[in-house]
Write a protein that holds these residues in place. Structure first.
Motif, PDB file in Angstrom:
ATOM      1  N   THR A 263      89.627 -10.204  94.735  1.00 62.13           N
ATOM      2  CA  THR A 263      90.273  -8.891  94.857  1.00 62.13           C
ATOM      3  C   THR A 263      89.685  -8.095  96.019  1.00 62.13           C
ATOM      4  O   THR A 263      88.550  -8.342  96.455  1.00 62.13           O
ATOM      5  CB  THR A 263      90.107  -8.084  93.569  1.00 62.13           C
ATOM      6  N   ASP A 264      90.463  -7.137  96.461  1.00 63.54           N
ATOM      7  CA  ASP A 264      90.014  -6.235  97.515  1.00 63.54           C
ATOM      8  C   ASP A 264      90.643  -4.871  97.249  1.00 63.54           C
ATOM      9  O   ASP A 264      91.744  -4.798  96.696  1.00 63.54           O
ATOM     10  CB  ASP A 264      90.427  -6.755  98.892  1.00 63.54           C
ATOM     11  N   TYR A 265      89.931  -3.802  97.651  1.00 63.09           N
ATOM     12  CA  TYR A 265      90.397  -2.452  97.364  1.00 63.09           C
ATOM     13  C   TYR A 265      90.309  -1.565  98.595  1.00 63.09           C
ATOM     14  O   TYR A 265      89.409  -1.725  99.432  1.00 63.09           O
ATOM     15  CB  TYR A 265      89.538  -1.818  96.252  1.00 63.09           C
TER      16      TYR A 265
ATOM     17  N   ASP B 246      89.299   1.910 100.348  1.00 69.05           N
ATOM     18  CA  ASP B 246      88.087   2.706 100.150  1.00 69.05           C
ATOM     19  C   ASP B 246      88.320   3.878  99.194  1.00 69.05           C
ATOM     20  O   ASP B 246      87.422   4.249  98.427  1.00 69.05           O
ATOM     21  CB  ASP B 246      87.586   3.236 101.490  1.00 69.05           C
TER      22      ASP B 246
ATOM     23  N   LYS C 105      88.179   2.525  95.346  1.00 68.14           N
ATOM     24  CA  LYS C 105      87.083   1.692  94.836  1.00 68.14           C
ATOM     25  C   LYS C 105      86.331   2.410  93.721  1.00 68.14           C
ATOM     26  O   LYS C 105      86.009   3.594  93.842  1.00 68.14           O
ATOM     27  CB  LYS C 105      86.119   1.341  95.974  1.00 68.14           C
ATOM     28  N   GLY C 106      86.078   1.681  92.647  1.00 70.48           N
ATOM     29  CA  GLY C 106      85.350   2.251  91.523  1.00 70.48           C
ATOM     30  C   GLY C 106      86.239   2.984  90.522  1.00 70.48           C
ATOM     31  O   GLY C 106      85.787   3.322  89.427  1.00 70.48           O
TER      32      GLY C 106
ATOM     33  N   ALA D 138      95.210  -2.152  96.716  1.00 69.02           N
ATOM     34  CA  ALA D 138      94.427  -3.260  96.190  1.00 69.02           C
ATOM     35  C   ALA D 138      95.210  -4.556  96.348  1.00 69.02           C
ATOM     36  O   ALA D 138      96.439  -4.537  96.340  1.00 69.02           O
ATOM     37  CB  ALA D 138      94.077  -3.038  94.721  1.00 69.02           C
TER      38      ALA D 138
ATOM     39  N   THR E 284      91.461  -0.819  89.158  1.00 71.72           N
ATOM     40  CA  THR E 284      91.178  -2.234  88.949  1.00 71.72           C
ATOM     41  C   THR E 284      92.484  -3.019  88.985  1.00 71.72           C
ATOM     42  O   THR E 284      93.415  -2.714  88.228  1.00 71.72           O
ATOM     43  CB  THR E 284      90.488  -2.471  87.604  1.00 71.72           C
TER      44      THR E 284
END
Length: 115
Positions: free
Chosen positions: A57-59, A61, A64-65, A49, A68
């Motif tokens: 922000t970016d995560y 794959d 994700k979900g 992340a 955080t």
């Protein structure tokens, strides 16, 4: 000139949670982009992340979900809240800060997910 220190790793059961912290001590004035990576033996370091100075922000794959990323306002301190951890999340987690096109890394913190 720059010190990067991660903390918060440990052993957790599948489905559990951990919160990682990263504090960058920077003598240059300013707030800089910060990134979490992770690495397992014999594999390339993987982006988990990232968080930019404007809070975007970016995560990866795979997280994700569940994960955080956040940072303290006005500071080079960031966190990674990891929920619903799975065995495949087991890795050394590294913090990186980019300052004037140069990357500074922490020593890493081990996260182990196992029953």
């Amino acid at each position: 000139q720059v010190q990067v220190v991660e903390s918060g790793g440990g052993l957790v059961q599948p489905g559990g949670s951990l919160r990682l912290s990263c504090v960058a001590s920077v003598r240059i004035a300013g707030i800089w982009p910060m990134v979490w990576y992770r690495q397992v033996p014999e594999k390339q370091r993987e982006l988990v992340a990232s968080i930019h100075v404007n809070g975007v922000t970016d995560y990866g794959d795979d997280v994700k979900g569940r994960f955080t990323i956040s940072r303290e306002k006005g500071k080079n301190t960031m966190y990674l809240q990891m929920n619903n951890l799975q065995p495949e999340d087991t890795a050394i987690y590294y913090c990186k800060i980019r300052i004037l096109q140069r990357d500074y890394w922490g020593q890493g913190t081990q996260v182990t997910v196992s029953s």
